[in-house]
Design a protein around this motif. Structure first.
Motif, PDB file in Angstrom:
ATOM      1  N   MET A 238       0.859  -1.183   0.000  1.00  0.00           N
ATOM      2  CA  MET A 238       0.000   0.000   0.000  1.00  0.00           C
ATOM      3  C   MET A 238       0.893   1.230   0.000  1.00  0.00           C
ATOM      4  SD  MET A 238      -2.874  -1.153   2.757  1.00  0.00           S
ATOM      5  CE  MET A 238      -3.737   0.373   2.623  1.00  0.00           C
ATOM      6  N   ARG A 239       0.558   2.178  -0.811  1.00  0.00           N
ATOM      7  CA  ARG A 239       1.301   3.431  -0.858  1.00  0.00           C
ATOM      8  C   ARG A 239       0.419   4.506  -0.277  1.00  0.00           C
ATOM      9  NH1 ARG A 239       4.808   6.994  -0.313  1.00  0.00           N
ATOM     10  NH2 ARG A 239       5.420   8.329  -2.014  1.00  0.00           N
ATOM     11  N   GLY A 240       0.782   4.943   0.901  1.00  0.00           N
ATOM     12  CA  GLY A 240       0.034   6.010   1.541  1.00  0.00           C
ATOM     13  C   GLY A 240       0.516   7.363   1.064  1.00  0.00           C
ATOM     14  N   THR A 241       0.031   8.388   1.714  1.00  0.00           N
ATOM     15  CA  THR A 241       0.489   9.722   1.366  1.00  0.00           C
ATOM     16  C   THR A 241       1.831   9.951   2.037  1.00  0.00           C
ATOM     17  OG1 THR A 241      -0.627  10.672   3.285  1.00  0.00           O
ATOM     18  CG2 THR A 241      -1.871  10.589   1.218  1.00  0.00           C
ATOM     19  N   GLY A 242       2.543  10.888   1.550  1.00  0.00           N
ATOM     20  CA  GLY A 242       3.839  11.219   2.139  1.00  0.00           C
ATOM     21  C   GLY A 242       4.906  11.267   1.076  1.00  0.00           C
ATOM     22  N   PRO A 243       6.082  11.635   1.496  1.00  0.00           N
ATOM     23  CA  PRO A 243       7.170  11.779   0.521  1.00  0.00           C
ATOM     24  C   PRO A 243       7.608  10.431  -0.034  1.00  0.00           C
ATOM     25  CG  PRO A 243       8.003  12.073   2.744  1.00  0.00           C
ATOM     26  CD  PRO A 243       6.508  11.959   2.850  1.00  0.00           C
ATOM     27  N   SER A 244       8.081  10.442  -1.238  1.00  0.00           N
ATOM     28  CA  SER A 244       8.613   9.233  -1.852  1.00  0.00           C
ATOM     29  C   SER A 244       9.989   8.939  -1.265  1.00  0.00           C
ATOM     30  CB  SER A 244       8.752   9.421  -3.361  1.00  0.00           C
ATOM     31  OG  SER A 244       7.479   9.593  -3.940  1.00  0.00           O
ATOM     32  N   PRO A 245      10.381   7.687  -1.247  1.00  0.00           N
ATOM     33  CA  PRO A 245      11.731   7.361  -0.785  1.00  0.00           C
ATOM     34  C   PRO A 245      12.759   8.037  -1.678  1.00  0.00           C
ATOM     35  CG  PRO A 245      10.404   5.378  -1.019  1.00  0.00           C
ATOM     36  CD  PRO A 245       9.621   6.503  -1.613  1.00  0.00           C
ATOM     37  N   ARG A 246      13.905   8.345  -1.106  1.00  0.00           N
ATOM     38  CA  ARG A 246      14.966   8.957  -1.893  1.00  0.00           C
ATOM     39  C   ARG A 246      16.311   8.409  -1.449  1.00  0.00           C
ATOM     40  NH1 ARG A 246      15.068  15.060   0.562  1.00  0.00           N
ATOM     41  NH2 ARG A 246      14.596  14.437   2.670  1.00  0.00           N
ATOM     42  N   VAL A 247      17.263   8.526  -2.311  1.00  0.00           N
ATOM     43  CA  VAL A 247      18.613   8.067  -2.033  1.00  0.00           C
ATOM     44  C   VAL A 247      19.503   9.291  -1.897  1.00  0.00           C
ATOM     45  CG1 VAL A 247      20.570   6.746  -2.925  1.00  0.00           C
ATOM     46  CG2 VAL A 247      18.235   5.948  -3.345  1.00  0.00           C
ATOM     47  N   LEU A 248      20.311   9.323  -0.842  1.00  0.00           N
ATOM     48  CA  LEU A 248      21.239  10.436  -0.685  1.00  0.00           C
ATOM     49  C   LEU A 248      22.512   9.934  -0.045  1.00  0.00           C
ATOM     50  CD1 LEU A 248      21.108  12.113   2.504  1.00  0.00           C
ATOM     51  CD2 LEU A 248      18.842  11.317   1.856  1.00  0.00           C
ATOM     52  N   ALA A 249      23.567  10.684  -0.216  1.00  0.00           N
ATOM     53  CA  ALA A 249      24.854  10.334   0.372  1.00  0.00           C
ATOM     54  C   ALA A 249      25.168  11.349   1.462  1.00  0.00           C
ATOM     55  CB  ALA A 249      25.940  10.352  -0.692  1.00  0.00           C
ATOM     56  N   CYS A 250      25.552  10.861   2.609  1.00  0.00           N
ATOM     57  CA  CYS A 250      25.941  11.727   3.721  1.00  0.00           C
ATOM     58  C   CYS A 250      27.438  11.587   3.948  1.00  0.00           C
ATOM     59  CB  CYS A 250      25.184  11.332   4.988  1.00  0.00           C
ATOM     60  SG  CYS A 250      23.409  11.615   4.880  1.00  0.00           S
ATOM     61  N   LYS A 251      27.992  12.592   4.598  1.00  0.00           N
ATOM     62  CA  LYS A 251      29.431  12.619   4.868  1.00  0.00           C
ATOM     63  C   LYS A 251      29.886  11.404   5.669  1.00  0.00           C
ATOM     64  CE  LYS A 251      32.396  15.268   7.811  1.00  0.00           C
ATOM     65  NZ  LYS A 251      32.519  16.444   8.628  1.00  0.00           N
ATOM     66  N   ASP A 252      29.094  11.034   6.672  1.00  0.00           N
ATOM     67  CA  ASP A 252      29.415   9.884   7.503  1.00  0.00           C
ATOM     68  C   ASP A 252      28.147   9.425   8.219  1.00  0.00           C
ATOM     69  OD1 ASP A 252      29.040  11.723   9.591  1.00  0.00           O
ATOM     70  OD2 ASP A 252      31.186  12.013   9.902  1.00  0.00           O
TER      71      ASP A 252
END
Length: 107
Positions: free
Chosen positions: A12-26
């Motif tokens: 089920m896909r509710g409301t809200g932001p879509s998943p995302r991929v990001l890179a962090c420093k650590d």
């Protein structure tokens, strides 16, 4: 049977932001980013303070930085699972006891 249960499960896909991929420093920056994102969602009204958010991590070692970020940013949290919070794990308490003895042998 397990197969019958799996067939009945529907994504089920509710409301809200879509998943995302990001890179962090650590890992510390990653934990802070996650906690700040949850807090900003509360501040914007996307979540209420009573909302439940699950932070799922792959290894228990990751919990310490997430717990520290939650404390630093006043985000209430509960750790689920067999090992409990980072500082209550047996191996961590053993290590802390060893360090206390090294620091003060009369303790």
């Amino acid at each position: 049977s397990q197969d019958a249960i799996r067939r009945d499960m529907k994504p089920m896909r509710g409301t809200g932001p879509s998943p995302r991929v990001l890179a962090c420093k650590d890992a510390r920056a990653e934990a802070k980013f996650v906690v700040k994102t949850v807090n900003s969602m509360i501040d914007s009204g996307d979540l209420t303070s009573a909302s439940t958010v699950a932070l799922i991590y792959r290894t228990n070692a990751q919990s310490r930085l997430l717990e520290e970020a939650c404390v630093e940013h006043n985000l209430r949290y509960v750790v689920r699972g067999s090992s409990g919070t980072f500082y209550k794990r047996a191996e961590i308490q053993d290590c802390m006891s060893f360090l206390k003895i090294m620091y003060n042998p009369r303790d």
